[in-house]
Design an enzyme around this catalytic site. Structure first.
Site, PDB file in Angstrom:
ATOM      1  N   HIS A 190       0.818  -1.205   0.000  1.00 31.27           N
ATOM      2  CA  HIS A 190       0.000   0.000   0.000  1.00 31.27           C
ATOM      3  C   HIS A 190       0.853   1.258   0.000  1.00 31.27           C
ATOM      4  O   HIS A 190       0.453   2.276  -0.525  1.00 31.27           O
ATOM      5  CB  HIS A 190      -0.983  -0.033   1.167  1.00 31.27           C
ATOM      6  CG  HIS A 190      -2.067  -1.030   0.910  1.00 31.27           C
ATOM      7  ND1 HIS A 190      -2.055  -2.276   1.469  1.00 31.27           N
ATOM      8  CD2 HIS A 190      -3.140  -0.974   0.106  1.00 31.27           C
ATOM      9  CE1 HIS A 190      -3.089  -2.957   1.016  1.00 31.27           C
ATOM     10  NE2 HIS A 190      -3.766  -2.185   0.193  1.00 31.27           N
ATOM     11  N   CYS A 504      -9.373  -3.692 -10.670  1.00 32.95           N
ATOM     12  CA  CYS A 504      -8.897  -2.457 -10.030  1.00 32.95           C
ATOM     13  C   CYS A 504      -7.567  -2.643  -9.332  1.00 32.95           C
ATOM     14  O   CYS A 504      -7.076  -1.727  -8.676  1.00 32.95           O
ATOM     15  CB  CYS A 504      -9.944  -1.901  -9.071  1.00 32.95           C
ATOM     16  SG  CYS A 504     -10.258  -2.987  -7.671  1.00 32.95           S
TER      17      CYS A 504
HETATM   18  C1  PEP Z   1      -6.507  -5.268  -4.693  1.00 35.84           C
HETATM   19  O1  PEP Z   1      -6.359  -6.072  -3.766  1.00 35.84           O
HETATM   20  O2  PEP Z   1      -6.213  -5.511  -5.875  1.00 35.84           O
HETATM   21  C2  PEP Z   1      -7.050  -3.917  -4.414  1.00 35.84           C
HETATM   22  C3  PEP Z   1      -7.349  -3.097  -5.389  1.00 35.84           C
HETATM   23  O3  PEP Z   1      -7.204  -3.573  -3.104  1.00 35.84           O
HETATM   24  P1  PEP Z   1      -6.000  -3.078  -2.156  1.00 35.84           P
HETATM   25  O4  PEP Z   1      -4.773  -2.964  -3.028  1.00 35.84           O
HETATM   26  O5  PEP Z   1      -6.404  -1.778  -1.570  1.00 35.84           O
HETATM   27  O6  PEP Z   1      -5.915  -4.174  -1.167  1.00 35.84           O
END
Ligand code: PEP
Ligand code: MG
Length: 572
Positions: A190, A504
Site C-alpha cells: 500500500h 482495479c
Molecule cells: C486489490 O487487492 O487488488 C485492491 C485493489 O485492493 P487493495 O490494493 O487496496 O488491497
C-alpha cells in the site's frame, strides 16, 4: 566512489539529491563503552543531536500548511513532546554517566527498555506508540551520525530507510523529500500504491542500501527501473538529464491523448475508471477523461490520526469526490483496514498472528459496532451529489454481502425518513480478491450489482505469496495460469449475468498487461491516473477481435514463460 545498487522500481520518476538515512527501528548497535573522562563530551554529543532534531522538527512544522498542517502537525507535536520527555532524556544521561555507555548504545538500550514497557500494555493503541519512540530515537541516532554539519534540512533529500508506512508518505512529501529508497518492501504494498498516487519516486527491496549509503551522500534514484547510483559520475548525471528530458517529452506526447477515446484499433470502446486516494487524484482523473472513480480507498481517511472520522467528516470527503467528478460514477470502497494498513485509532488489531488472513476489510467493518453503519450513512448521504456506488472489500462469502445489503437498505430507509435527498438506487458491488469469492461467484452474483477484481490480493491469496514480501521475488506475479483461469472465469460469469466487471488491482494500471486483460474479455479497467494515459495508448494500439480470438491459446499456457511469450506477440 561511484557505486550502483540494485532495487525494484515501485513508483516512477527520477531524482537526484542527498541521502537522509533513517536506521531501522531496532537499532543495530553493538555494545560500546566509553572512558570515564569522555562522559562530558559524549553527553554534549548526544544533546547537540537532540537539539538538532528539535530545530528540524520546528522548521518542519513551520513549513506545513493547509490540510497537512493539521494532520501531520499533530504527529510532529507528539514527537516534539517525546523529545522533551524527562523519562527519555534522564534515562539516556544516566546510561552514559553511570553505565559508561556510548551515546549510540545508550539510545539502543533506552529504546529497548521503552519498547518492553509499551509491549506489556493492554491497550493496542498504547502498544503501537512504540513506533513514535522508534521514529524519535531514529532521528536522534541519524543526527548523531551526520558526517557533515551543512547537510540541509529534509527538503530536496532522498530518504533511505528499511521500510516506510503508507501514513508517513504524505508527510515525507510535504517535507520536500524527493524520493524514497527502502531496503525491504514491495512494489505491490500500500505504501507503493500511495507513492504512485503522490508521484513520489520510490525504490523498494534495495537490500544493500542501508549498508552502503551514508547521510549526505549524493544519490541518483530511478523509481522506474529501481536503479540507485551512489556518488554518480559525469556519465550518470548526463543520463539523468537525458532521462528527465525524455520523461517530459513522453508526458507531452501522452498529454495529447487526454481528450481521445479509449477505443481499440477495431473500434471497441473500453472504460477506464480511476483509482483515487486524494483530492488531487480526483482532479487528475477528471482532467484525463476517466469514466468515473472505480476505486476510492477510504482507509486513507482513517490513517495518521488518533480518532475515527465521524459521519459528517466522511460525508464531506465522499461528497467532494462526487462533486469533483461532475456526474461521473464514483465507487466508494468501504473500509479496508487491517493487514499492512494498520491505523492509529486502535480499530485494526496490531497483534494478529497472520494479519493478511485476519480481521481486515469487510470482516473488520462488520465486527466493530457502528463502524459500518456510520460509513454507509456517509456514503448514502453523498449520493445526493452525484452517482455513487458502494464497493465492499475482502468478501469471502454470500452471507457477508447479504448482511451488507440489509444494512445498506436500513441506512437508506433511515436517511430518507430523516429527510435527506439521496439517490434512488445505490449499486452494491463486491471486490473479488479472495479465491473463495472467485470460485463461488455464481452463488452470490445475484446479490450484487457489479464487481471489481482486486488482483493485488487475488494474486497474493491464490499463489500463497505475500504481496509485501520482496524475498519471494518472482513468485508473486499475475502471470500464473491459475490467476488467468480465475480472471477468465470471473469475467465470463459476470458477462453471463450482465453485471459490470472491472479489474482495479495494480495489474490494470500496467500498460504491458492491457492486451492480456482485453483478451480475457475485460472491458473496464480501474487504475491510478498516473498511468491512465499510457494504458489508453496501449489499448488504442490493440486489435480487440484478434486478442479475443487468441484467448484460448493464452489460457492453455502452462507456465509464466509461455504467458510471457504470448504477451510478447502483442507488445507494442
Ligand atoms: C486489490 O487487492 O487488488 C485492491 C485493489 O485492493 P487493495 O490494493 O487496496 O488491497
Ligand atoms: Mg485488496
Amino acid at each position: 566512489m561511484r557505486q550502483a545498487l540494485p532495487g525494484h522500481g515501485a513508483s516512477r520518476g527520477s531524482a537526484l539529491g542527498r541521502a537522509r538515512v533513517r536506521l531501522p527501528h531496532a537499532l543495530d548497535v553493538a555494545e560500546e563503552h566509553i572512558e570515564a573522562a569522555a562522559v562530558d563530551a559524549e553527553l554534549i554529543k548526544l544533546h547537540t543531536a537532540i537539539d538538532t532534531v528539535r530545530i528540524e522538527m520546528h522548521a518542519l512544522r513551520d513549513r506545513l500548511h493547509g490540510a497537512l498542517a493539521h494532520e501531520v502537525g499533530e504527529f510532529l507535536d507528539l514527537h516534539t513532546l517525546l523529545l522533551d520527555d524527562p523519562e527519555l532524556l534522564q534515562g539516556l544521561d544516566a546510561l552514559i554517566r553511570t553505565g559508561l555507555y556510548s551515546a549510540n548504545y545508550a539510545l539502543r538500550l533506552q529504546r529497548d527498555r521503552l519498547a518492553a514497557v509499551f509491549a506489556g500494555m493492554e491497550d493496542a493503541y498504547f502498544r503501537s506508540r512504540i513506533d513514535d519512540i522508534d521514529q524519535v530515537i531514529g532521528r536522534i541516532h541519524a543526527a548523531l551520525h551526520r558526517r557533515d554539519s551543512d547537510v540541509p534540512g529534509v527538503a530536496g533529500e532522498i530518504l533511505v530507510t528499511d521500510n516506510v508506512a503508507p501514513a508517513e508518505l504524505a508527510q515525507l512529501q510535504s517535507q520536500g523529500v524527493m524520493a524514497v529508497v527502502t531496503s525491504a518492501g514491495s512494489a505491490l504494498s500500500h505504501s507503493a500504491i500511495l507513492a504512485r498516487s503522490l508521484h513520489l519516486p520510490l525504490v523498494v527491496g534495495a537490500v544493500l542500501a542501508l549498508q552502503k549509503i551514508n547521510d549526505g551522500d549524493v544519490l541518483m534514484v530511478d523509481g522506474g527501473n529501481g536503479l540507485i547510483v551512489l556518488e554518480p559520475n559525469a556519465g550518470d548525471l548526463r543520463a539523468h538529464r537525458l532521462r528527465t528530458r525524455e520523461l517530459a517529452r513522453e508526458r507531452k506526447q501522452l498529454h495529447r491523448l487526454r481528450r481521445e477515446p479509449t477505443r481499440t484499433s477495431d473500434g471497441v470502446d473500453i472504460r477506464l475508471f480511476a483509482n483515487a486516494e486524494s483530492r488531487e487524484d480526483v482532479a487528475e482523473a477528471h482532467a484525463l477523461g476517466a469514466a468515473g472513480v472505480g476505486l476510492y480507498r477510504t482507509e486513507f481517511l482513517f490513517l495518521q490520526r488518533n480518532e475515527l472520522p465521524d459521519e459528517d467528516e466522511q460525508f464531506r470527503a465522499y461528497r467532494d469526490v462526487a462533486l469533483g467528478m461532475t456526474g461521473r460514477a464514483v465507487t466508494i470502497r468501504t473500509l479496508d483496514l487491517g493487514a499492512d494498513k494498520a491505523d492509529r485509532t486502535g480499530l485494526a488489531l496490531t497483534d494478529e498472528p497472520n494479519p493478511a488472513l485476519g480481521l481486515r476489510g469487510v470482516r473488520l467493518s462488520l465486527a466493530r459496532d457502528g463502524l459500518f453503519e456510520t460509513q454507509l450513512r456517509a456514503i448514502v448521504r453523498a449520493s445526493g451529489y452525484g452517482p455513487m456506488r458502494v464497493l465492499v472489500p475482502m468478501v469471502s462469502s454470500r452471507e457477508e454481502i447479504i448482511t451488507v445489503r440489509l444494512l445498506l437498505k436500513k441506512v437508506t430507509h433511515d436517511l430518507r425518513s430523516e429527510g435527506h435527498e439521496i439517490a434512488e438506487h445505490l449499486p452494491l458491488g463486491a471486490m473479488i480478491e479472495v479465491p473463495a469469492a472467485a470460485i463461488a461467484l455464481p452463488t452470490f452474483i445475484g446479490a450484487i450489482d457489479f464487481l471489481s477484481i482486486g488482483t493485488n490480493d487475488l494474486v497474493q491469496y491464490t499463489l500463497a505469496a505475500d504481496r509485501n514480501n520482496e524475498a519471494l521475488g518472482d513468485l508473486y506475479t499475475p502471470l500464473h495460469p491459475a490467476l488467468l483461469r480465475l480472471l477468465s472465469m470471473i469475467i465470463k460469469t459476470a458477462d453471463a449475468r450482465g453485471k459490470p466487471v472491472a479489474v482495479c488491482g495494480e495489474m490494470a494500471g500496467d500498460a504491458l498487461f492491457a492486451p492480456l486483460l482485453l483478451a480475457l474479455g475485460l472491458c473496464e479497467f480501474s487504475l491510478h491516473p498516473a498511468t491512465l494515459l499510457e494504458v489508453r495508448r496501449a489499448i488504442r494500439g490493440c486489435d480487440h477481435a484478434q486478442l479475443r480470438a487468441s484467448a484460448p491459446a493464452l489460457l492453455r499456457a502452462r507456465d509464466r514463460q509461455s504467458i510471457e511469450k504470448w504477451l510478447l506477440q502483442f507488445s507494442l
